[in-house]
Each structure stands twice: as structure tokens, then as C-alpha cells.
Scaffold this active site. Sequence first.
Site, PDB file in Angstrom:
ATOM      1  N   ASN A   9       1.624   2.758  -0.102  1.00 30.55           N
ATOM      2  CA  ASN A   9       1.238   4.170   1.563  1.00 30.55           C
ATOM      3  C   ASN A   9       0.244   4.461   0.384  1.00 30.55           C
ATOM      4  OD1 ASN A   9       1.136   5.698   3.057  1.00 30.55           O
ATOM      5  ND2 ASN A   9       3.131   6.266   2.687  1.00 30.55           N
ATOM      6  N   LYS A  11      -1.302   7.046   1.129  1.00 27.78           N
ATOM      7  CA  LYS A  11      -1.754   9.084   1.267  1.00 27.78           C
ATOM      8  C   LYS A  11      -2.634   9.438   1.254  1.00 27.78           C
ATOM      9  CE  LYS A  11       3.952   8.327   0.398  1.00 27.78           C
ATOM     10  NZ  LYS A  11       4.791   9.981  -0.138  1.00 27.78           N
ATOM     11  N   HIS A  91       5.682   7.501   9.515  1.00 26.59           N
ATOM     12  CA  HIS A  91       6.102   7.561   8.526  1.00 26.59           C
ATOM     13  C   HIS A  91       7.279   9.047   8.897  1.00 26.59           C
ATOM     14  CE1 HIS A  91       6.063   9.047   4.507  1.00 26.59           C
ATOM     15  NE2 HIS A  91       5.935   7.441   3.872  1.00 26.59           N
ATOM     16  N   GLU A  93       6.281  11.154   6.888  1.00 24.98           N
ATOM     17  CA  GLU A  93       5.212  12.902   6.607  1.00 24.98           C
ATOM     18  C   GLU A  93       4.741  13.319   8.127  1.00 24.98           C
ATOM     19  OE1 GLU A  93       3.392  11.526   3.046  1.00 24.98           O
ATOM     20  OE2 GLU A  93       5.510  11.417   2.154  1.00 24.98           O
ATOM     21  N   GLU A 161      13.509   4.526   4.738  1.00 28.79           N
ATOM     22  CA  GLU A 161      13.020   5.320   3.640  1.00 28.79           C
ATOM     23  C   GLU A 161      13.236   7.093   3.995  1.00 28.79           C
ATOM     24  OE1 GLU A 161       8.704   4.673   2.129  1.00 28.79           O
ATOM     25  OE2 GLU A 161       8.606   5.813   4.025  1.00 28.79           O
ATOM     26  N   GLY A 167       8.642  10.512  -2.577  1.00 29.35           N
ATOM     27  CA  GLY A 167       8.064  11.508  -3.565  1.00 29.35           C
ATOM     28  C   GLY A 167       9.370  12.185  -4.855  1.00 29.35           C
ATOM     29  N   SER A 205      10.761   6.282  -3.824  1.00 29.21           N
ATOM     30  CA  SER A 205      10.622   6.541  -5.045  1.00 29.21           C
ATOM     31  C   SER A 205      11.153   5.833  -6.123  1.00 29.21           C
ATOM     32  CB  SER A 205      11.501   7.755  -6.125  1.00 29.21           C
ATOM     33  OG  SER A 205      11.334   8.728  -5.462  1.00 29.21           O
TER      34      SER A 205
HETATM   35  P1  PGA Z   1       7.411   7.205  -2.852  1.00 34.09           P
HETATM   36  O1  PGA Z   1       7.231   7.034  -1.344  1.00 34.09           O
HETATM   37  O2  PGA Z   1       7.270   6.028  -2.947  1.00 34.09           O
HETATM   38  O3  PGA Z   1       5.933   8.235  -4.323  1.00 34.09           O
HETATM   39  O4  PGA Z   1       8.147   8.084  -2.640  1.00 34.09           O
HETATM   40  C1  PGA Z   1       6.989   6.331  -0.672  1.00 34.09           C
HETATM   41  C2  PGA Z   1       6.961   6.305   0.479  1.00 34.09           C
HETATM   42  O5  PGA Z   1       6.352   7.837   1.293  1.00 34.09           O
HETATM   43  O6  PGA Z   1       6.141   5.934   1.352  1.00 34.09           O
END
Ligand code: PGA
Length: 245
Positions: A9, A11, A91, A93, A161, A167, A205
Site C-alpha cells: 500500500n 499511500k 483502510h 486512514e 491492521e 507506520g 509495520s
Molecule cells: P505500515 O502501513 O506497513 O507502514 O505500517 C501498513 C498499512 O497502513 O497498510
Amino acid sequence: MPKVHIVGNWKMNQNLESVRSFAKAFEGKGPFNCETWIAPQAIHISGLIENAGPIKVGSQTVSEHEKGAFTGELSPTSLKDIGATFTLVGHSERRQYYGEGNEVLNEKVKSALSHGLKVIYCVGETLEQRESGQMETILKEQVSDGLRGITSKDSLLIAYEPVWAIGTGVVATTQQAQQAHEYIRGLLSELGLESKDISILYGGSVKPNNIDGLLECPDIDGALVGGASLDPESFLALCQSGDKH
Ligand code: PGA
């Protein structure tokens, strides 16, 4: 056994140049035994499809409408037209910054599936929710409301998640992740879906140095990866781990 999926992903990262150099670095790699998918920014979907080799390309979100006066939205039929394979829906976000709740996400899941896109429906609790003992309630709401009316497991994947792991560099322990995945698989069965065939990916992560332990868990069928999917070498290492499981 559900198939292992390694999904990047991106983003709102990567520009034209870095998308091109990623594709170049991936030339001649694969084929992989696992599914290797990437969701770039919408503007780069077509370009990546042309150069992605074994990687299937999808979007990070989709409109619940097919077409019409919805400025700025992404039509599921247009995504399908240009060769997108899948879309993420829900997601954290999107939930957090764009106010997408389970009800509208349910519309999006249905719309994407009915237009032939595979769907990775994302769920996960915040740290506050986990610490106050609400993890299961939140997951249950997200799964049962977001997937209401879905009667077939075909083309459906789930990503668990935990928001506190996205992140942050704090990955869930394999025990925490396995426990949540097992719980989610049970919820899918309660909805009447053949959950043993649904890939449930872990996200938050994930890195080349922690993916193997996660993929060893019986209910973890792949990973949804943000940061570590941006670099071709690191994404390749994740795909190679996916191949081993
Ligand atoms: P990350 O993001 O691997 O940077 O923690 C995962 C995601 O938001 O899908």
C-alpha cells in the site's frame, strides 16, 4: 488453504520517477508462488500496470457509486476498465481522515465486488480501544456491518491492521496477531462465509525482518505493507518470504 498475498500500500507516496524505477528494479523478478499486489496512488495505476511484470495493481479506495456527479471519486467500472485487479476498502486512514464508517464501507465493498474487483476489506482497533478491552466489539462491528449482505467469499480478502501498529514501527506480536485473525475468521463464519478459504492479511509495520514469524501463524495468510513496500528490494524480500509459506 487460502493463498498467501503480499500487498503493498503505497499511500500518497512515490512519484512518476520512483514508480518507474521501482518497475525497472522489478524487471525479470518472479513469477512468485504467492500473489504480489500493489496499490499505488490512483494516478499511477495505469503506468504501473504497464510495467509491473508479475505484480497485480489495484487502488487504495473506490466509490460506492458506479458513475456520475461525484467529483474526485474513483469509479469501480473505470478501475476495472484500466486493468485494476483489486481495491482496498476501509483502510484505517480512510476511516480516520475521511470519515468513512462501516455503513458506507459496506456500500463500497458491494459496489467493488459487483463490478469485478477483488476487495481487501481492512479492519483494526485503535490502542485506546484495545486497552479498554473493546477490541473484539470493534472488530465484530467492522466485520458484520462492513460485510453485511455479502454472501460469497469469492474475491474477498480481509486485512487486520491494528491502528497502533500502522507506520509506528510497533508490530503486533505473533500471538496478538494470530489471536485477532482467529477471531476474525470466526466472525466471517458467523456471517455464513466459508472462512477457511478467505485470505486474512496482517498489516502494521511489517518488514522483511518480521514477516516470517507472522506468516508462520496458522491464520495469517499474507501481509498488507506500507512503508516497507516502497523500496523494491524490501518488497522483493517480502515476496520471497511469501513464497516460502
Ligand atoms: P505500515 O502501513 O506497513 O507502514 O505500517 C501498513 C498499512 O497502513 O497498510
